[in-house]
Design a protein around this motif. Structure first.
Motif, PDB file in Angstrom:
ATOM      1  N   PRO A 257       0.348  -1.082  -0.270  1.00  0.00           N
ATOM      2  CA  PRO A 257      -0.102   0.051   0.098  1.00  0.00           C
ATOM      3  C   PRO A 257       1.062   1.057  -0.084  1.00  0.00           C
ATOM      4  N   THR A 258       1.532   1.884  -1.164  1.00  0.00           N
ATOM      5  CA  THR A 258       2.586   2.516  -0.746  1.00  0.00           C
ATOM      6  C   THR A 258       2.621   3.585  -2.509  1.00  0.00           C
ATOM      7  N   PHE A 259       2.802   4.496  -2.373  1.00  0.00           N
ATOM      8  CA  PHE A 259       3.005   5.111  -3.595  1.00  0.00           C
ATOM      9  C   PHE A 259       5.231   4.754  -4.123  1.00  0.00           C
ATOM     10  N   HIS A 260       5.330   4.529  -4.770  1.00  0.00           N
ATOM     11  CA  HIS A 260       6.583   4.167  -5.700  1.00  0.00           C
ATOM     12  C   HIS A 260       7.200   5.578  -6.171  1.00  0.00           C
ATOM     13  N   TYR A 261       7.841   5.844  -5.165  1.00  0.00           N
ATOM     14  CA  TYR A 261       8.344   7.501  -6.217  1.00  0.00           C
ATOM     15  C   TYR A 261       9.873   6.762  -6.695  1.00  0.00           C
ATOM     16  N   ARG A 262       9.929   7.386  -7.765  1.00  0.00           N
ATOM     17  CA  ARG A 262      10.772   6.888  -8.178  1.00  0.00           C
ATOM     18  C   ARG A 262      12.300   7.669  -8.678  1.00  0.00           C
ATOM     19  N   LEU A 263      12.588   8.586  -7.937  1.00  0.00           N
ATOM     20  CA  LEU A 263      13.698   9.441  -7.910  1.00  0.00           C
ATOM     21  C   LEU A 263      15.211   9.534  -8.806  1.00  0.00           C
ATOM     22  N   PRO A 264      15.683  10.283  -9.161  1.00  0.00           N
ATOM     23  CA  PRO A 264      16.516   9.965 -10.031  1.00  0.00           C
ATOM     24  C   PRO A 264      17.502   9.972  -9.383  1.00  0.00           C
ATOM     25  N   ASN A 265      17.686  10.490  -8.994  1.00  0.00           N
ATOM     26  CA  ASN A 265      19.124  10.554  -8.005  1.00  0.00           C
ATOM     27  C   ASN A 265      19.209  10.131  -6.724  1.00  0.00           C
ATOM     28  N   ALA A 266      20.838   9.964  -6.223  1.00  0.00           N
ATOM     29  CA  ALA A 266      21.435   9.344  -5.375  1.00  0.00           C
ATOM     30  C   ALA A 266      22.497   9.445  -4.864  1.00  0.00           C
ATOM     31  N   ARG A 267      22.673  11.339  -4.441  1.00  0.00           N
ATOM     32  CA  ARG A 267      24.341  11.856  -4.504  1.00  0.00           C
ATOM     33  C   ARG A 267      24.463  12.117  -3.217  1.00  0.00           C
ATOM     34  N   LEU A 268      24.900  10.465  -3.163  1.00  0.00           N
ATOM     35  CA  LEU A 268      25.795  10.107  -1.596  1.00  0.00           C
ATOM     36  C   LEU A 268      26.606  11.059  -1.512  1.00  0.00           C
ATOM     37  N   GLY A 269      27.689  11.572  -0.465  1.00  0.00           N
ATOM     38  CA  GLY A 269      28.679  12.575  -0.150  1.00  0.00           C
ATOM     39  C   GLY A 269      27.909  13.879  -0.482  1.00  0.00           C
ATOM     40  N   ASP A 270      27.157  14.536  -1.297  1.00  0.00           N
ATOM     41  CA  ASP A 270      26.861  15.556  -1.345  1.00  0.00           C
ATOM     42  C   ASP A 270      26.026  16.320  -0.002  1.00  0.00           C
ATOM     43  N   PRO A 271      26.609  18.110   0.663  1.00  0.00           N
ATOM     44  CA  PRO A 271      26.106  18.235   1.555  1.00  0.00           C
ATOM     45  C   PRO A 271      24.846  18.875   1.198  1.00  0.00           C
ATOM     46  N   ASP A 272      24.047  19.102  -0.045  1.00  0.00           N
ATOM     47  CA  ASP A 272      23.222  19.761  -0.283  1.00  0.00           C
ATOM     48  C   ASP A 272      22.114  18.677  -0.513  1.00  0.00           C
ATOM     49  N   TRP A 273      22.146  17.357  -1.074  1.00  0.00           N
ATOM     50  CA  TRP A 273      21.654  16.168  -0.514  1.00  0.00           C
ATOM     51  C   TRP A 273      21.099  15.763   0.611  1.00  0.00           C
ATOM     52  N   SER A 274      19.654  14.922   0.531  1.00  0.00           N
ATOM     53  CA  SER A 274      19.127  14.349   1.744  1.00  0.00           C
ATOM     54  C   SER A 274      18.117  13.600   0.920  1.00  0.00           C
ATOM     55  N   ILE A 275      17.834  12.847   1.609  1.00  0.00           N
ATOM     56  CA  ILE A 275      16.110  11.962   1.681  1.00  0.00           C
ATOM     57  C   ILE A 275      15.611  12.361   2.133  1.00  0.00           C
ATOM     58  N   VAL A 276      15.813  13.192   3.736  1.00  0.00           N
ATOM     59  CA  VAL A 276      14.616  14.172   4.476  1.00  0.00           C
ATOM     60  C   VAL A 276      14.240  15.415   3.457  1.00  0.00           C
ATOM     61  N   ALA A 277      15.147  15.886   2.733  1.00  0.00           N
ATOM     62  CA  ALA A 277      14.774  17.318   1.877  1.00  0.00           C
ATOM     63  C   ALA A 277      13.784  16.262   0.207  1.00  0.00           C
ATOM     64  N   GLU A 278      13.788  14.883   0.382  1.00  0.00           N
ATOM     65  CA  GLU A 278      13.364  14.763  -0.784  1.00  0.00           C
ATOM     66  C   GLU A 278      12.302  14.510  -0.326  1.00  0.00           C
ATOM     67  N   TRP A 279      12.039  14.465   1.037  1.00  0.00           N
ATOM     68  CA  TRP A 279      10.755  13.778   1.369  1.00  0.00           C
ATOM     69  C   TRP A 279       9.370  15.258   1.594  1.00  0.00           C
ATOM     70  N   LYS A 280      10.663  16.360   2.101  1.00  0.00           N
ATOM     71  CA  LYS A 280       9.966  17.106   1.796  1.00  0.00           C
ATOM     72  C   LYS A 280       9.116  17.542   0.837  1.00  0.00           C
ATOM     73  N   ARG A 281       9.861  17.985  -0.385  1.00  0.00           N
ATOM     74  CA  ARG A 281       9.578  17.833  -1.825  1.00  0.00           C
ATOM     75  C   ARG A 281       7.916  17.459  -1.926  1.00  0.00           C
ATOM     76  N   TRP A 282       8.610  16.306  -1.573  1.00  0.00           N
ATOM     77  CA  TRP A 282       6.815  14.834  -1.843  1.00  0.00           C
ATOM     78  C   TRP A 282       5.785  15.717  -1.304  1.00  0.00           C
ATOM     79  N   LEU A 283       6.268  16.163   0.175  1.00  0.00           N
ATOM     80  CA  LEU A 283       4.758  16.687   0.979  1.00  0.00           C
ATOM     81  C   LEU A 283       4.757  17.748  -0.020  1.00  0.00           C
TER      82      LEU A 283
END
Length: 325
Positions: A257-283
Motif C-alpha cells: 500500500p505505497t506510492f513508489h516514488y522513483r527519484l533519479p538521483n542518489a548524490r551520496l557525499g553531496d552536503p546539499d542532498w538528503s532523503i529528508v529534503a526529498e521527503w519534504k518535496r514530496w509533501l
C-alpha cells in the motif's frame, strides 16, 4: 518551468499543527538507495557497526541486517541474475556468485529499509553519510545511474484520493525535476520514465472522474511497466490484485500500500542532498492534492494551456460540455 509552479514548490506545506505533525511522524515510508564503490557485504558490515543488529548472509551478494535501531535493512547487488533462489543447486549458486563478482563494479549495490516512521528518515541520512565516508559513491558514478526510491505508505483506498495525488504530482513534476537537478544518465535510461502524454492529458482533465476499475484499466493500459516516476502498480494491486492482474494480463509482483516514488538521483557525499529534503518535496505534492480548490484551479489552468494542442480531443471536450448544459 512556470513561475506559479516554482512558487507552489517553495511554499506548499502540510498543515502545521501538533496533531498533524504527530500523524506525519507515525506515517511509514520505505527507503531504497543505490550506490557503488562497495560490495553488499561491506555495506552490511558498515550498517551493523553504526546501527547494530545481526547480519544474515542470504547469498554471496545479498545480506540482511536484522534488529537494527531502525528495523530490518537489506543490502544487495541490484541485479536479479546474481541472486540464487532457495531451491538453487550448488552449481547454480556458484555461477550466480561468479556473475556477481564479475559485474559488481557495473551494477549498483542497493540499501532497502523496512517501512519505517518518517521521524526515522534523519537516521537513514546519517547512515548514508557513514557509507559515503567509507567509500560509497552515488550519482557521481555516471555508469551506475544510482537513484533513490521512496515507498510512501498510503492507506486511503478511495480512488479519488489516489487520483488527486497523481494529478498533483503530474502538475508539479516539471518543478520537481528542476529542483532535483536530474542526473543526465538517468534521463537516458528507461528506469524512471515519464508518463505518456496521452495518459497525462486524460488524468489532468478536470472532468476525469473514474471509478476504481476504470482508473486501474486506464493506468495499466498506458503504464504496464513499473518504470515510471511515480509507480502506482503496487498500491493498486494492494487494493484489488485481481483487477490489476486482469488489466495487465499478468500478476503484479510488488504488492504494497505505497506510492513508489522513483527519484533519479542518489548524490551520496553531496552536503546539499538528503532523503529528508526529498521527503519534504514530496509533501508539497500531498499539500496540493489535499487542497481541492487549488488543485481544481491548477487543472483548469493546465487545460487552458493545452486543450488546443489536440484538435480532435478539443472538439470532443467542447461537444461534451455543450451537451451537459
Amino acid at each position: 518551468m512556470k513561475q506559479s509552479e516554482q512558487h507552489e514548490l517553495d511554499t506548499a506545506r502540510v498543515e502545521d499543527t501538533s496533531g498533524r505533525a504527530s500523524l506525519e511522524d507515525r506515517r511509514r515510508v520505505g527507503v531504497e538507495v543505490e550506490f557503488g564503490g562497495m560490495s553488499a557485504r561491506q555495506a552490511a558490515e558498515i550498517v551493523q557497526y553504526h546501527q547494530g543488529g545481526v547480519i544474515n548472509e542470504i547469498d554471496a551478494h545479498r545480506f540482511s541486517v536484522k534488529e537494527t535501531r531502525i528495523g530490518g535493512i537489506l543490502l544487495e547487488l541490484d541485479s536479479k541474475y546474481v541472486h540464487s533462489p532457495q531451491e538453487a543447486s550448488g552449481l547454480e549458486r556458484q555461477v550466480r556468485r561468479i556473475a556477481g563478482d564479475v559485474t559488481g563494479s557495473l551494477v549498483p549495490t542497493e540499501l532497502v529499509t523496512d517501512p519505517l516512521p518518517v521521524s526515522d528518515l534523519p537516521e537513514v541520512d546519517r547512515l548514508i553519510v557513514h557509507l559515503s565516508e567509507a567509500g560509497a559513491l552515488g550519482t557521481q558514478q555516471p555508469h551506475l545511474a544510482c537513484g533513490l526510491h521512496l515507498n510512501i505508505e498510503w492507506l486511503d483506498r478511495d480512488v479519488t484520493s489516489i487520483l488527486r495525488v497523481l494529478q498533483a504530482y503530474l502538475l508539479m513534476a516539471p518543478a520537481l525535476r528542476d529542483a532535483i537537478d536530474l542526473d543526465t544518465t538517468r534521463t537516458l535510461l528507461p528506469f524512471i520514465g515519464r508518463f505518456p502524454k496521452a495518459y497525462e492529458a486524460r488524468v489532468l482533465d478536470p472532468d476525469y472522474q473514474p471509478d476504481f476499475q476504470t482508473f486501474v484499466r486506464d493506468y495499466c493500459k498506458s503504464n504496464s511497466s513499473k518504470n515510471r516516476e511515480l509507480d502506482l502498480l503496487p498500491l493498486l494491486a494492494s487494493i484489488d490484485a485481481d483487477a490489476v492482474r486482469e488489466a495487465l494480463g499478468h500478476e503484479q509482483e510488488a504488492v504494497r500500500p505505497t506510492f513508489h516514488y522513483r527519484l533519479p538521483n542518489a548524490r551520496l557525499g553531496d552536503p546539499d542532498w538528503s532523503i529528508v529534503a526529498e521527503w519534504k518535496r514530496w509533501l508539497t505534492v500531498e499539500a496540493l492534492a489535499s487542497d481541492r480548490m487549488r488543485l481544481r484551479e491548477r487543472l483548469c489552468e493546465w487545460r487552458g494551456r493545452n486543450e488546443w494542442s489536440d484538435p480532435v480531443r478539443s472538439i470532443r471536450q467542447l461537444f461534451n460540455r455543450v451537451m451537459s448544459q
